[in-house]
Structures are given as structure tokens and as C-alpha cells.
Design an enzyme around this catalytic site. Structure first.
Site, PDB file in Angstrom:
ATOM      1  N   PRO A  79       0.819  -1.214   0.000  1.00 34.50           N
ATOM      2  CA  PRO A  79       0.000   0.000   0.000  1.00 34.50           C
ATOM      3  C   PRO A  79       0.859   1.272   0.000  1.00 34.50           C
ATOM      4  CG  PRO A  79      -0.887  -1.614   1.538  1.00 34.50           C
ATOM      5  CD  PRO A  79       0.378  -2.205   0.993  1.00 34.50           C
ATOM      6  N   ARG A 139     -14.323  -0.125 -44.543  1.00 33.28           N
ATOM      7  CA  ARG A 139     -15.284   0.940 -44.264  1.00 33.28           C
ATOM      8  C   ARG A 139     -15.215   2.014 -45.351  1.00 33.28           C
ATOM      9  NH1 ARG A 139     -19.865   2.741 -41.854  1.00 33.28           N
ATOM     10  NH2 ARG A 139     -19.632   4.833 -41.002  1.00 33.28           N
ATOM     11  N   GLU A 144       5.148  -2.952 -13.205  1.00 32.85           N
ATOM     12  CA  GLU A 144       6.590  -3.251 -13.298  1.00 32.85           C
ATOM     13  C   GLU A 144       7.405  -1.965 -13.465  1.00 32.85           C
ATOM     14  OE1 GLU A 144       7.699  -6.896 -15.169  1.00 32.85           O
ATOM     15  OE2 GLU A 144       5.771  -7.796 -14.669  1.00 32.85           O
ATOM     16  N   THR A 185       6.387   2.450 -13.157  1.00 34.33           N
ATOM     17  CA  THR A 185       5.705   3.449 -13.988  1.00 34.33           C
ATOM     18  C   THR A 185       6.684   4.005 -15.035  1.00 34.33           C
ATOM     19  OG1 THR A 185       6.417   5.175 -12.484  1.00 34.33           O
ATOM     20  CG2 THR A 185       4.239   4.211 -12.041  1.00 34.33           C
TER      21      THR A 185
END
Ligand code: CAA
Length: 379
Positions: A128, A268, A363, A365
Site C-alpha cells: 500500500p 469501411r 513493473e 511506472t
């Protein structure tokens, strides 16, 4: 310099692509919506050797190089990044560290089963209050003369409830800072080990992310990996390789989204012709393809350095930093190319866009990658 893949690499690519299409694609939208772990698919990945690709065959692994691993990671991540993160953690965070630094007894007991996917592993570093700042571990393992007593909480643990064996990083001597951190193999089911809540995530929703609580868990001395105080170096070295896996995952997410956008742009029609014939779309496709190619070169280079036994710490951080930014950019653009269809689930690109974000976070930032890279440059 040779930019060509070998026959073996091409065979791995073909096998992974085939598996992703036939086994991961069916149901991937539902697994994401229902946050359902791909149990069946992971079992098959184990049977095919995807969960212990680089492990020595004497421990039941595939004995392959890191290039093969990143090729497979890219292909599987194009379709299902929730399945591929389990694969990445098992291969590069759990099997690699155990094979490199574990005792023969630990390898026989755990690695032989992890490498086949008979059991899954988890890597437990984050807490935490210790995410990026990994030296600030609060989880403690106190020696009581007979065994260690483990106490603390871990957060954001991939394979949190599906793993059977957990590599847990813990303080054994708080007065020594990072040199007082050790690493232990902890088994699911040991008294005092509780699997906490499952995270309800933005992306990689099929993956199994939990907090874990340890209260007076008895850990035998033979389950410590390496010497006391080795845990921080173990974690850093393991993450150097783990970042190559996540970089390959990011590359796969980007190339999966790009391939969908390319195909859609040819089908498209707008203003009387396929949208791929409009320069606005062509420029997007050109940028996506160029970024993906550059990311792939960084990922392969980091994997190659690892295979050569060279220092790959800052190369893997560069690969992860860049590939994760590319994953974010390309998936956003892929949604844009699809227009309104891109915003709904059945076209897959909105999921890939949500999945891409985590590659800039776990893993380490993007900010942590920049720290690792700048230290490599300046040292
Ligand atoms: N490779 C090898 N060794 C390294 C290293 C690296 N990349 N980075 C640091 N070290 C070593 C240093 O050389 C130093 O060793 P010595 O004491 O022997 O000289 C020691 O580690 C301490 O280094 P620093 O003083 O540089 O440590 P720091 O407190 O400044 O932090 C950090 C360095 C790079 C920021 C590190 O804390 C870090 O990488 N943090 C991010 C942690 C992380 O990636 N967490 C992700 C959790 S795992 C996960 O996400 C898995 C999952 O489930 C998907």
C-alpha cells in the site's frame, strides 16, 4: 547485424498466433466484461509450453531464448493481454528469479511445476505504501530461531488468487535499508496467509489482481532465496527482465489494435471510397506502423542483450517506456479510425485501449523507467 527471424522464431510466432486466434479470441470480450480469469486458456498455454519458455528443459522448461519469449508475448497480447500478463509474470518474474537464484531443492520443488503451468506463481513486491519506492517495504520477516514469521500486506498482485506459490519480498532487518530486504517462497494455504479483495480494474480485467495479507505466517528457512539481505537486488534484477515481457505485451496490444484498424480502414467506406484512401487515415496508419516498428526494435534489442549475457537494465527500461507509450497512442488512434464502432465492445479496440494503460504503470511506472534509463546513461 541480422534483422531476420530464425526458423525457430518463426515457428514460435506461428504457434502463438494460431493459439491466440483459436483459443484466446473466442470469449475474450465476455471475459473482459465479467472480469473472468482465463483458467482454461492458461491451462492450455501451460500444456503448449508458454508458461516456462526460457526455463532449462531439465526443470521442464522450453529452453528457449528471450527473443522467442517476446515474439510469443506479442502474438498473445494482440488478442488477450489478461492472459499474457499471467504468462509474463510466471515466466519472467517467477521462473527466471527462481532458476537463477533458487537452491536446487527449491527448483525441484517449485520450478519444475511452475515451468509447465501445473501451478502458477506470483511476484509480491508492491505494498500500500511501497509501489515505486520499493525500498520502503513494511512487510517484515522476523527470524525466531526456528523459522521466519511473516507479517504485512501486498497490493496489486497479478495471479493473486490463482497462484500456488508466491515470491514475497520482505524486510528482515529494517536498520539496513534496502540491504535488509530478503525474498521468500510462500505457499498458498499456509496458516495466516489470506487472499484479499480482487481489484475491479479499467483494463486487463480478465487477469486476477488481489491484495494479500500475511499474519504471523511461518516460513521455513529453506524457503528463503539467496542470503538474507539479497531480496532488493533480486527484485531489481528480476524486474529488469520482467520489463522486457511487459514491453512485449505493450507491443502486442499496439500491433493488435493497428491490425484491426488497418483491416477496418480497407472495408469501411466514406465519401465514396474506403477510408484507407483518405489521407487523414493514411497518415494515422503510417504513424502507427512506424511507432510499432520502432518499439519492436527496442524490445528485440533488450531481449537480445539479455540472451547475450550483456547488461540489459536500461535497454529493458527503454523498451518498456517506449512500447507502453506506443501502446497508448496507437490504441487511441485505432479507436479513432473505427469512429463510433471503435467505442463499442464488439470491435475489440476499446478493450485494447483500456488494456494499454496498465503497461505504463506496472513493473515500474514510466517515471521509474526514466529513472532507470537516466542512471544507465549517467553512470
Ligand atoms: N537493476 C539492478 N540493480 C538495481 C537496479 C536495477 N534496475 N536499480 C537499482 N539497483 C540496485 C542499485 O545498484 C543499488 O545496489 P547497491 O546498494 O548494491 O549499490 C540498490 O539497488 C539500491 O538502488 P537505489 O539506491 O538506486 O534505490 P532507490 O531506492 O533509489 O530505487 C528504483 C531504485 C529504480 C526507483 C526502484 O525502487 C524501482 O525499480 N522501483 C519500481 C518498483 C517496481 O517496478 N514495482 C513494480 C511491482 S512488480 C509488478 O508490477 C508485477 C506485476 O504484478 C505485474
Amino acid at each position: 547485424m541480422n534483422f531476420q527471424l530464425t526458423e525457430e522464431h518463426l515457428a514460435v510466432q506461428e504457434a502463438a498466433r494460431e493459439f491466440a486466434q483459436s483459443e484466446l479470441l473466442p470469449g475474450v470480450i465476455d471475459r473482459d466484461s465479467e472480469a473472468k480469469f482465463p483458467h482454461e486458456q492458461i491451462k492450455k498455454m501451460g500444456d503448449l509450453g508458454f508458461l516456462g519458455m526460457m526455463v532449462d528443459p531439465k526443470y521442464n522448461g522450453g529452453g528457449m531464448d528471450t527473443i522467442s519469449y517476446v515474439i510469443a508475448m506479442e502474438e498473445l497480447s494482440k488478442i488477450d493481454a489478461s492472459a499474457s500478463v499471467s504468462m509474463s509474470v510466471n515466466n519472467s518474474l517467477v521462473c527466471w528469479g527462481l532458476e537463477k537464484y533458487g537452491s536446487e531443492e527449491q527448483k525441484q520443488k517449485y520450478l519444475t511445476r511452475l515451468a509447465t503451468g501445473e501451478i502458477l506463481g506470483a511476484f509480491c513486491l508492491s505494498e500500500p505504501e511501497a509501489g515505486s519506492d520499493a525500498t520502503s517495504q513494511r512487510t517484515s520477516a522476523e527470524w525466531n530461531g526456528d523459522h521466519y514469521v511473516l507479517n504485512g500486506t501486498k497490493n496489486w498482485i497479478t495471479n493473486g488468487s490463482t497462484a500456488s506459490v508466491y515470491l514475497v519480498i520482505a524486510q528482515t532487518d529494517a536498520s539496513k535499508g534496502h540491504k535488509g530486504i530478503s525474498v521468500f517462497l510462500v505457499e498458498k494455504g499456509w496458516e495466516g496467509f489470506v487472499i484479499g479483495k480482487k481489484e475491479d480494474k479499467l483494463g486487463i480485467r480478465g487477469s486476477d489482481t488481489h491484495s494479500l495479507m500475511f499474519t504471523d505466517v511461518k516460513v521455513p528457512a529453506e524457503n528463503r532465496i539467496g542470503e538474507e539481505g539479497f531480496g532488493f537486488t533480486f527484485a531489481m534484477e528480476t524486474l529488469n527482465g520482467g520489463r522486457i515481457g511487459i514491453a512485449a505485451q505493450a507491443l502486442g496490444i499496439a500491433s493488435g489494435a493497428y491490425e484491426l484498424a488497418l483491416a477496418y480502414s480497407k472495408e469501411r467506406k466514406a465519401f465514396g471510397k474506403p477510408i484507407s484512401q483518405h489521407q487523414a487515415i493514411q497518415f494515422k496508419l503510417a504513424d502507427m506502423a512506424t511507432q510499432i516498428e520502432a518499439a519492436r526494435l527496442l524490445v528485440y534489442k533488450a531481449a537480445w542483450l539479455k540472451d547475450q549475457g550483456e547488461d540489459y537494465a536500461h535497454a529493458s527500461a527503454m523498451a518498456k517506456l517506449y512500447a507502453s507509450e506506443v501502446a497508448m497512442n496507437v490504441t487511441v488512434e485505432a479507436v479513432q479510425v473505427h469512429g463510433g464502432y471503435g467505442y463499442v465492445k464488439e470491435y475489440h479496440v476499446e478493450r485494447l485501449m483500456r488494456d494499454a494503460k496498465i503497461t505504463q504503470i506496472y513493473e515500474g511506472t514510466s517515471e521509474i523507467q526514466r529513472i532507470v534509463i537516466s542512471r544507465g546513461i549517467l553512470k
